[in-house]
Scaffold this motif. Structure first.
Motif, mmCIF file in Angstrom:
data_model
loop_
_atom_site.group_PDB
_atom_site.id
_atom_site.type_symbol
_atom_site.label_atom_id
_atom_site.label_comp_id
_atom_site.label_asym_id
_atom_site.label_seq_id
_atom_site.Cartn_x
_atom_site.Cartn_y
_atom_site.Cartn_z
ATOM 1 N N ASN A 95 0.815 -1.214 0.000
ATOM 2 C CA ASN A 95 0.000 0.000 0.000
ATOM 3 C C ASN A 95 0.848 1.263 0.000
ATOM 4 N N LEU A 136 -8.849 -4.582 3.053
ATOM 5 C CA LEU A 136 -10.072 -3.784 2.950
ATOM 6 C C LEU A 136 -11.332 -4.635 3.044
ATOM 7 N N LEU A 162 -11.788 -4.962 6.644
ATOM 8 C CA LEU A 162 -12.228 -3.669 7.176
ATOM 9 C C LEU A 162 -13.730 -3.475 6.936
ATOM 10 N N ARG A 163 -14.191 -3.853 5.760
ATOM 11 C CA ARG A 163 -15.619 -3.744 5.455
ATOM 12 C C ARG A 163 -16.443 -4.687 6.338
ATOM 13 N N ALA A 172 -6.203 3.679 8.646
ATOM 14 C CA ALA A 172 -7.186 2.592 8.715
ATOM 15 C C ALA A 172 -8.427 3.029 9.491
ATOM 16 N N LEU A 206 -10.534 5.256 7.286
ATOM 17 C CA LEU A 206 -11.288 4.480 6.296
ATOM 18 C C LEU A 206 -12.504 3.824 6.934
ATOM 19 N N LYS A 262 -6.394 6.747 -0.719
ATOM 20 C CA LYS A 262 -7.582 5.918 -0.450
ATOM 21 C C LYS A 262 -8.576 6.660 0.432
ATOM 22 N N TRP A 289 -12.337 7.572 -0.825
ATOM 23 C CA TRP A 289 -13.527 7.097 -0.106
ATOM 24 C C TRP A 289 -14.348 8.260 0.442
#
Length: 218
Positions: free
Chosen positions: A22, A33, A36-37, A60, A63, A90, A94
């Motif tokens: 990343n 990710l 994370l979702r 993080a 996000l 990112k 987002w």
């Protein structure tokens, strides 16, 4: 869950190898990710927690905050501040796509950011403009947008150039009357022509992108 408990989970999810990958793209986190979702789905919408996570300034956590916040609850100034605090690509992406686009101040912010002297902020204005080009082009001056792209895209900083190129492509894809000029601009400027593209994916080079998307539509 408290902020400390969530942060502990994020630390446990960190993968040094993923972080190294990343970081090549400017994103300083090592969290998968998809995982994370899944955490966001478990937490569901918690706007206050989202604001607390955002204030940690951890990528993080930011996000995750964008996934569990209530987009319509932010006022204009909050979103403007958040955008300028979005250090990584990112988070920036987002914030624009998951939050600002769903906020009642989106159009006001689009016009303000579009001409901002900070190219990263301006790229958000271009991203919102591209969304309008594709979905709600009424009252947009597409010819003027093409003029700006033709004049400035070649020398624009990377993130702004990327956003302008997206706009060029979507003008060509969505608006047949402007397609010839969009293709011509792309061919002459050669922006992203040599961008490394994995097999099976469409190149971001505007003429290739436009041609392929129009082919799929037909």
């Amino acid at each position: 869950m408290t902020v400390d408990e969530v942060m502990a989970e994020l630390v446990a999810m960190n993968d040094p190898k993923m972080r190294a990958v990343n970081e090549k793209h400017g994103d300083d986190h090592g969290v998968n990710l998809t995982a994370l979702r899944a955490l966001a789905k478990r937490l569901k919408t918690q706007h206050e927690l989202a604001q607390q996570l955002w204030s940690t300034d951890d990528t993080a956590a930011k996000l995750l905050a964008l996934l569990i916040c209530r987009p319509k609850s932010f006022d204009r100034d909050q979103l403007d501040t958040m955008l300028r605090q979005s250090r990584t690509p990112k988070v920036h992406d987002w914030l624009v796509n998951y939050v600002v686009k769903k906020n009642p101040h989106a159009e006001e912010l689009r016009t303000a950011w579009f001409t901002d002297p900070d190219p990263v902020v301006a790229s958000a204005g271009w991203a919102l403009t591209t969304d309008r080009v594709a979905k709600k082009p009424e009252n947009l001056d597409l010819e003027a947008l093409l003029d700006l792209i033709e004049k400035h895209m070649k020398t624009a900083p990377d993130r702004l150039q990327w956003a302008m190129n997206h706009c060029l492509a979507y003008i060509g894809i969505s608006h047949p009357d402007y397609r010839p000029r969009a293709l011509d601009i792309g061919e002459r400027l050669q922006v992203l022509k040599d961008y490394p593209t994995p097999p099976g994916c469409t190149s971001p080079f505007a003429p290739t992108w436009i041609t392929e998307m129009v082919r799929r539509q037909s």
